[in-house]
Design a protein around this motif. Sequence first.
Motif, PDB file in Angstrom:
ATOM      1  N   GLY A 201     -46.991 -11.976  58.597  1.00  0.00           N
ATOM      2  CA  GLY A 201     -45.846 -12.480  59.182  1.00  0.00           C
ATOM      3  C   GLY A 201     -44.716 -12.006  59.895  1.00  0.00           C
ATOM      4  N   PHE A 202     -45.426 -11.747  61.201  1.00  0.00           N
ATOM      5  CA  PHE A 202     -44.356 -10.570  61.807  1.00  0.00           C
ATOM      6  C   PHE A 202     -44.215 -11.745  62.873  1.00  0.00           C
ATOM      7  CE2 PHE A 202     -46.449  -6.105  60.812  1.00  0.00           C
ATOM      8  CZ  PHE A 202     -45.461  -6.049  59.712  1.00  0.00           C
ATOM      9  N   ASP A 203     -43.014 -11.986  63.341  1.00  0.00           N
ATOM     10  CA  ASP A 203     -42.245 -12.404  64.965  1.00  0.00           C
ATOM     11  C   ASP A 203     -42.498 -11.875  65.569  1.00  0.00           C
ATOM     12  OD1 ASP A 203     -41.366 -14.512  63.229  1.00  0.00           O
ATOM     13  OD2 ASP A 203     -39.074 -13.663  63.212  1.00  0.00           O
ATOM     14  N   HIS A 204     -43.693 -12.406  66.473  1.00  0.00           N
ATOM     15  CA  HIS A 204     -43.610 -11.999  67.606  1.00  0.00           C
ATOM     16  C   HIS A 204     -44.078 -12.206  68.991  1.00  0.00           C
ATOM     17  CE1 HIS A 204     -47.357 -14.436  67.483  1.00  0.00           C
ATOM     18  NE2 HIS A 204     -47.159 -14.830  68.374  1.00  0.00           N
ATOM     19  N   THR A 205     -43.717 -11.834  70.174  1.00  0.00           N
ATOM     20  CA  THR A 205     -43.325 -11.943  71.361  1.00  0.00           C
ATOM     21  C   THR A 205     -44.703 -11.910  72.073  1.00  0.00           C
ATOM     22  OG1 THR A 205     -40.983 -11.662  71.136  1.00  0.00           O
ATOM     23  CG2 THR A 205     -41.521 -11.945  73.989  1.00  0.00           C
TER      24      THR A 205
ATOM     25  N   CYS B 202     -50.422  -9.930  63.677  1.00  0.00           N
ATOM     26  CA  CYS B 202     -49.069 -10.378  63.451  1.00  0.00           C
ATOM     27  C   CYS B 202     -48.934 -11.555  62.796  1.00  0.00           C
ATOM     28  CB  CYS B 202     -48.373 -10.737  64.790  1.00  0.00           C
ATOM     29  SG  CYS B 202     -48.297  -9.578  65.231  1.00  0.00           S
ATOM     30  N   GLU B 203     -49.360 -12.761  62.760  1.00  0.00           N
ATOM     31  CA  GLU B 203     -49.425 -13.984  61.909  1.00  0.00           C
ATOM     32  C   GLU B 203     -50.246 -13.836  60.371  1.00  0.00           C
ATOM     33  OE1 GLU B 203     -51.722 -16.336  64.080  1.00  0.00           O
ATOM     34  OE2 GLU B 203     -49.835 -16.927  65.308  1.00  0.00           O
TER      35      GLU B 203
ATOM     36  N   MET C 227     -36.648 -10.546  58.549  1.00  0.00           N
ATOM     37  CA  MET C 227     -38.251 -10.427  59.231  1.00  0.00           C
ATOM     38  C   MET C 227     -38.390  -9.005  60.796  1.00  0.00           C
ATOM     39  SD  MET C 227     -40.997 -13.272  59.938  1.00  0.00           S
ATOM     40  CE  MET C 227     -40.988 -13.996  58.607  1.00  0.00           C
ATOM     41  N   PRO C 228     -39.475  -8.381  60.785  1.00  0.00           N
ATOM     42  CA  PRO C 228     -39.764  -7.798  61.822  1.00  0.00           C
ATOM     43  C   PRO C 228     -40.222  -8.510  63.083  1.00  0.00           C
ATOM     44  CG  PRO C 228     -40.747  -7.030  60.574  1.00  0.00           C
ATOM     45  CD  PRO C 228     -40.592  -7.824  60.002  1.00  0.00           C
ATOM     46  N   THR C 229     -39.595  -7.828  64.315  1.00  0.00           N
ATOM     47  CA  THR C 229     -40.520  -8.942  65.760  1.00  0.00           C
ATOM     48  C   THR C 229     -40.905  -7.784  66.049  1.00  0.00           C
ATOM     49  OG1 THR C 229     -38.144 -10.124  65.671  1.00  0.00           O
ATOM     50  CG2 THR C 229     -39.357  -9.884  67.361  1.00  0.00           C
TER      51      THR C 229
END
Length: 93
Positions: free
Chosen positions: A70-74, A66-67, A1-3
Motif C-alpha cells: 500500500g505504498f505510493d511509489h515513483t 509497493c502495491e 501513506m509513505p512514498t
Amino acid sequence: MPTARIFQRPKNAMQSGKYRTESWQLEFEPSEPKRPDPLTGWAGSGDTRDQVRLFFPTLVAAIAYCEREGFDHTVVPAPEKTLKLQSYADNFR
C-alpha cells in the motif's frame, strides 16, 4: 501513506565493473526534515524509514511490493548510458 522511490543504482565511477547495477533499489522519501542535534551537531530526525533500503531483481517485483504493502511509489528511470569513444592520443591534444 509513505512514498517510495524506485530506481536503478548507477555504475560506480571509481570502478570499471557494473556490480549491483542490474538490481532495483527502493528507498522511502523522508516524512520530516532533518534537524541538528544540539549536543553533537549531527543531523537527524525521528523518521526511521530513512535507514531502510530494499533491493529487488526486477522493476516489476519492486512495484508489486509497493502495491501489496500500500505504498505510493515513483519510478525514476535509469540514466542513458553513453560511451565516450576516444583514442589515447586525444589526451595530448
